[in-house]
Design a protein around this motif. Structure first.
Motif, PDB file in Angstrom:
ATOM      1  N   LYS A   1      -3.324  -9.785 -13.465  1.00 33.44           N
ATOM      2  CA  LYS A   1      -3.293 -10.884 -12.494  1.00 33.44           C
ATOM      3  C   LYS A   1      -1.879 -11.201 -12.015  1.00 33.44           C
ATOM      4  CE  LYS A   1      -7.573 -13.097 -14.027  1.00 33.44           C
ATOM      5  NZ  LYS A   1      -8.230 -14.348 -14.425  1.00 33.44           N
ATOM      6  N   GLY A   2      -1.063 -10.178 -11.853  1.00 34.54           N
ATOM      7  CA  GLY A   2       0.303 -10.384 -11.371  1.00 34.54           C
ATOM      8  C   GLY A   2       0.362 -10.408  -9.856  1.00 34.54           C
ATOM      9  N   HIS A   3       1.337 -11.168  -9.318  1.00 30.43           N
ATOM     10  CA  HIS A   3       1.608 -11.094  -7.889  1.00 30.43           C
ATOM     11  C   HIS A   3       1.983  -9.652  -7.533  1.00 30.43           C
ATOM     12  CE1 HIS A   3       1.729 -15.461  -7.670  1.00 30.43           C
ATOM     13  NE2 HIS A   3       2.663 -15.507  -8.590  1.00 30.43           N
ATOM     14  N   PHE A   4       1.675  -9.232  -6.318  1.00 32.93           N
ATOM     15  CA  PHE A   4       2.157  -7.927  -5.886  1.00 32.93           C
ATOM     16  C   PHE A   4       2.436  -7.945  -4.386  1.00 32.93           C
ATOM     17  CE2 PHE A   4      -2.380  -7.497  -5.116  1.00 32.93           C
ATOM     18  CZ  PHE A   4      -2.472  -6.724  -3.972  1.00 32.93           C
ATOM     19  N   TRP A   5       3.197  -6.972  -3.941  1.00 30.20           N
ATOM     20  CA  TRP A   5       3.536  -6.874  -2.519  1.00 30.20           C
ATOM     21  C   TRP A   5       3.209  -5.475  -2.026  1.00 30.20           C
ATOM     22  CZ3 TRP A   5       7.321  -3.317  -0.963  1.00 30.20           C
ATOM     23  CH2 TRP A   5       8.115  -2.792  -1.989  1.00 30.20           C
ATOM     24  N   MET A   6       2.936  -5.363  -0.751  1.00 27.97           N
ATOM     25  CA  MET A   6       2.689  -4.061  -0.146  1.00 27.97           C
ATOM     26  C   MET A   6       3.365  -4.001   1.215  1.00 27.97           C
ATOM     27  SD  MET A   6      -0.807  -1.906   0.576  1.00 27.97           S
ATOM     28  CE  MET A   6      -0.873  -1.355  -1.140  1.00 27.97           C
ATOM     29  N   ALA A   7       4.082  -2.902   1.463  1.00 23.59           N
ATOM     30  CA  ALA A   7       4.714  -2.650   2.753  1.00 23.59           C
ATOM     31  C   ALA A   7       3.917  -1.591   3.492  1.00 23.59           C
ATOM     32  CB  ALA A   7       6.160  -2.189   2.556  1.00 23.59           C
ATOM     33  N   GLN A   8       3.581  -1.864   4.744  1.00 24.66           N
ATOM     34  CA  GLN A   8       2.867  -0.900   5.576  1.00 24.66           C
ATOM     35  C   GLN A   8       3.889  -0.046   6.315  1.00 24.66           C
ATOM     36  OE1 GLN A   8      -0.419  -0.772   5.403  1.00 24.66           O
ATOM     37  NE2 GLN A   8      -0.746   0.869   6.893  1.00 24.66           N
ATOM     38  N   LEU A   9       3.861   1.264   6.056  1.00 20.25           N
ATOM     39  CA  LEU A   9       4.855   2.157   6.645  1.00 20.25           C
ATOM     40  C   LEU A   9       4.334   2.868   7.883  1.00 20.25           C
ATOM     41  CD1 LEU A   9       6.222   3.726   3.342  1.00 20.25           C
ATOM     42  CD2 LEU A   9       7.135   1.771   4.625  1.00 20.25           C
TER      43      LEU A   9
ATOM     44  N   ALA B   1       1.252  18.505   0.418  1.00 26.40           N
ATOM     45  CA  ALA B   1       0.969  19.318   1.601  1.00 26.40           C
ATOM     46  C   ALA B   1      -0.531  19.520   1.767  1.00 26.40           C
ATOM     47  CB  ALA B   1       1.682  20.663   1.498  1.00 26.40           C
ATOM     48  N   GLN B   2      -1.255  19.772   0.662  1.00 28.00           N
ATOM     49  CA  GLN B   2      -2.708  19.925   0.737  1.00 28.00           C
ATOM     50  C   GLN B   2      -3.377  18.598   1.111  1.00 28.00           C
ATOM     51  OE1 GLN B   2      -3.177  21.426  -3.254  1.00 28.00           O
ATOM     52  NE2 GLN B   2      -3.456  23.547  -2.562  1.00 28.00           N
ATOM     53  N   LEU B   3      -2.856  17.507   0.584  1.00 27.23           N
ATOM     54  CA  LEU B   3      -3.364  16.187   0.948  1.00 27.23           C
ATOM     55  C   LEU B   3      -3.259  15.980   2.457  1.00 27.23           C
ATOM     56  CD1 LEU B   3      -4.138  13.152   0.381  1.00 27.23           C
ATOM     57  CD2 LEU B   3      -1.687  12.759   0.037  1.00 27.23           C
ATOM     58  N   ALA B   4      -2.085  16.274   3.007  1.00 24.08           N
ATOM     59  CA  ALA B   4      -1.877  16.092   4.445  1.00 24.08           C
ATOM     60  C   ALA B   4      -2.806  16.985   5.256  1.00 24.08           C
ATOM     61  CB  ALA B   4      -0.420  16.372   4.792  1.00 24.08           C
ATOM     62  N   GLU B   5      -2.969  18.224   4.817  1.00 21.03           N
ATOM     63  CA  GLU B   5      -3.822  19.164   5.536  1.00 21.03           C
ATOM     64  C   GLU B   5      -5.275  18.690   5.555  1.00 21.03           C
ATOM     65  OE1 GLU B   5      -5.102  23.920   5.362  1.00 21.03           O
ATOM     66  OE2 GLU B   5      -3.658  23.102   3.925  1.00 21.03           O
ATOM     67  N   ARG B   6      -5.763  18.223   4.425  1.00 19.16           N
ATOM     68  CA  ARG B   6      -7.149  17.772   4.355  1.00 19.16           C
ATOM     69  C   ARG B   6      -7.364  16.467   5.121  1.00 19.16           C
ATOM     70  NH1 ARG B   6      -8.895  19.030  -1.889  1.00 19.16           N
ATOM     71  NH2 ARG B   6     -10.753  17.858  -1.247  1.00 19.16           N
ATOM     72  N   MET B   7      -6.344  15.609   5.144  1.00 23.97           N
ATOM     73  CA  MET B   7      -6.456  14.386   5.934  1.00 23.97           C
ATOM     74  C   MET B   7      -6.489  14.710   7.424  1.00 23.97           C
ATOM     75  SD  MET B   7      -4.008  11.657   3.903  1.00 23.97           S
ATOM     76  CE  MET B   7      -4.218  10.426   5.194  1.00 23.97           C
ATOM     77  N   ARG B   8      -5.644  15.648   7.854  1.00 24.85           N
ATOM     78  CA  ARG B   8      -5.644  16.033   9.272  1.00 24.85           C
ATOM     79  C   ARG B   8      -6.975  16.658   9.683  1.00 24.85           C
ATOM     80  NH1 ARG B   8      -0.516  18.606   7.808  1.00 24.85           N
ATOM     81  NH2 ARG B   8       1.201  17.127   8.171  1.00 24.85           N
ATOM     82  N   ALA B   9      -7.663  17.275   8.719  1.00 24.89           N
ATOM     83  CA  ALA B   9      -8.965  17.881   8.997  1.00 24.89           C
ATOM     84  C   ALA B   9     -10.085  16.850   9.034  1.00 24.89           C
ATOM     85  CB  ALA B   9      -9.267  18.948   7.954  1.00 24.89           C
TER      86      ALA B   9
ATOM     87  N   PHE C   1       8.605   6.359   6.098  1.00 26.51           N
ATOM     88  CA  PHE C   1       7.750   7.471   5.710  1.00 26.51           C
ATOM     89  C   PHE C   1       6.556   7.597   6.662  1.00 26.51           C
ATOM     90  CE2 PHE C   1       8.834   6.916   0.905  1.00 26.51           C
ATOM     91  CZ  PHE C   1      10.082   7.476   1.133  1.00 26.51           C
ATOM     92  N   THR C   2       6.170   8.824   6.935  1.00 26.21           N
ATOM     93  CA  THR C   2       4.920   9.141   7.614  1.00 26.21           C
ATOM     94  C   THR C   2       4.248  10.264   6.837  1.00 26.21           C
ATOM     95  OG1 THR C   2       5.882  10.828   9.056  1.00 26.21           O
ATOM     96  CG2 THR C   2       5.924   8.541   9.854  1.00 26.21           C
ATOM     97  N   LEU C   3       3.011  10.572   7.173  1.00 24.57           N
ATOM     98  CA  LEU C   3       2.314  11.668   6.511  1.00 24.57           C
ATOM     99  C   LEU C   3       3.069  12.977   6.721  1.00 24.57           C
ATOM    100  CD1 LEU C   3      -0.172  12.643   4.926  1.00 24.57           C
ATOM    101  CD2 LEU C   3      -1.350  12.933   7.120  1.00 24.57           C
ATOM    102  N   ASP C   4       3.540  13.207   7.940  1.00 25.45           N
ATOM    103  CA  ASP C   4       4.265  14.446   8.231  1.00 25.45           C
ATOM    104  C   ASP C   4       5.579  14.529   7.453  1.00 25.45           C
ATOM    105  OD1 ASP C   4       2.300  15.279   9.949  1.00 25.45           O
ATOM    106  OD2 ASP C   4       3.291  14.527  11.752  1.00 25.45           O
ATOM    107  N   SER C   5       6.317  13.429   7.380  1.00 26.53           N
ATOM    108  CA  SER C   5       7.610  13.472   6.685  1.00 26.53           C
ATOM    109  C   SER C   5       7.418  13.679   5.189  1.00 26.53           C
ATOM    110  CB  SER C   5       8.405  12.189   6.954  1.00 26.53           C
ATOM    111  OG  SER C   5       7.799  11.060   6.343  1.00 26.53           O
ATOM    112  N   LEU C   6       6.373  13.078   4.611  1.00 25.57           N
ATOM    113  CA  LEU C   6       6.096  13.283   3.188  1.00 25.57           C
ATOM    114  C   LEU C   6       5.728  14.739   2.922  1.00 25.57           C
ATOM    115  CD1 LEU C   6       4.014  10.092   2.324  1.00 25.57           C
ATOM    116  CD2 LEU C   6       6.310  10.626   1.507  1.00 25.57           C
ATOM    117  N   ALA C   7       4.881  15.315   3.795  1.00 32.60           N
ATOM    118  CA  ALA C   7       4.462  16.701   3.607  1.00 32.60           C
ATOM    119  C   ALA C   7       5.624  17.667   3.805  1.00 32.60           C
ATOM    120  CB  ALA C   7       3.325  17.034   4.571  1.00 32.60           C
TER     121      ALA C   7
END
Length: 282
Positions: A200-208, A126-134, A83-89
């Motif tokens: 207080k649970g373990h959690f994981w995060m993937a950086q895309l 789409a609005q999220l992506a537009e405002r982030m690009r701005a 995933f990227t910002l563009d692909s999500l939008a």
């Protein structure tokens, strides 16, 4: 404070547990000798490639021992591509999500007329992506995909190391039955406060895409981070002072040097395991 909390519907047993945790922290602080002269032990962060780490070893050496882990070489995190910002939008741009836009804690209408509660606005991806690009500093924080964008979950792969999540196997529904996997999308410079996750649970995060700077403290050293519990709005997990402010004033916050910590930058394709109960800032 206690009477007000009871009027708010918070039970006596819950309040007793909050006060118990506060007493434990107070006792540990009182027992600490020369707090400014005892820097914490080194807390190692292992980096392992998925090709040489078995599920059994991950659970035995990291999950069971509350050790952080940086995983590389994990395939199939998202499909058909990362995933990227563009692909999500482009694909999911019409979906509505709640986005953090400020630190406000009051409910109000935003200047643009949209709903805004606790510093959150509802907008399309789409609005999220537009405002982030701005260049706007906004943050899609912990968006529960099964609840908010269920179709997107078909394109997310859970690494085999974390597929045994017991919170997804309970018979009765609970607050987090359909909370994961979740999605975070943030502008450069956005961040979270120093906090401990609920339950207080373990959690994981993937950086895309992009990078994320992490600071993680040992679960047993939360008392060194000056936790506090608010009597007017008691909760089991404490709140902490701003980490930057503590680092900038070691005379006022001498215990910070005792806390074991790891600092790392998560890059595309990296997967991070964070131990349950570990205070962290992103």
């Amino acid at each position: 404070g206690v009477a007000k909390a009871i009027r708010m519907g918070i039970g006596a047993e819950y309040l007793a547990e909050v006060h118990r945790r506060r007493r434990i922290v107070s006792m540990r602080v009182a027992q600490a000798a020369d707090p400014g002269n005892a820097p914490g032990e080194i807390w190692d962060l292992d980096q392992r490639d998925a090709s040489e780490l078995s599920v059994a070893e991950c659970r035995r050496e990291y999950v069971a021992k509350y050790r952080p882990l940086l995983l590389t070489g994990v395939d199939g995190l998202t499909r058909p591509s990362r995933f990227t910002l563009d692909s999500l939008a482009d694909t999911w741009g019409t979906k509505c999500v709640a986005v953090h836009v400020s630190g406000s804690q009051t409910a109000a209408l935003s200047a643009g007329g949209g709903l805004c509660a606790d510093g959150v606005e509802v907008m399309t991806i789409a609005q999220l992506a537009e405002r982030m690009r701005a260049g706007e500093a906004i943050y899609l924080y912990d968006c529960a995909l099964p609840l908010k964008i269920p179709a997107l979950t078909e394109h997310v792969g859970v690494p085999v190391y974390f597929a045994h999540d017991w919170l997804h196997r309970t018979r009765a529904l609970h607050a987090f039955s359909r909370s994961w996997p979740s999605l975070f999308v943030g502008s450069p410079g956005t961040r979270s406060s120093l906090h401990i996750d609920q339950w207080k649970g373990h959690f994981w995060m993937a950086q895309l895409d992009g990078e994320k700077r992490w600071t993680i403290f040992h679960p047993d050293d939360a008392w060194c981070l000056y936790p506090r519990w608010d009597d007017d709005s008691p909760r089991l997990d404490p709140v902490f002072p701003d980490l930057d402010a503590m680092e900038a004033d070691p005379l006022r916050f001498p215990l910070l040097r005792r806390a074991r910590r790891v600092d790392l930058t998560l890059r595309p394709g990296d997967v991070l395991l964070v131990p349950g109960g570990a205070p962290h800032r992103v």
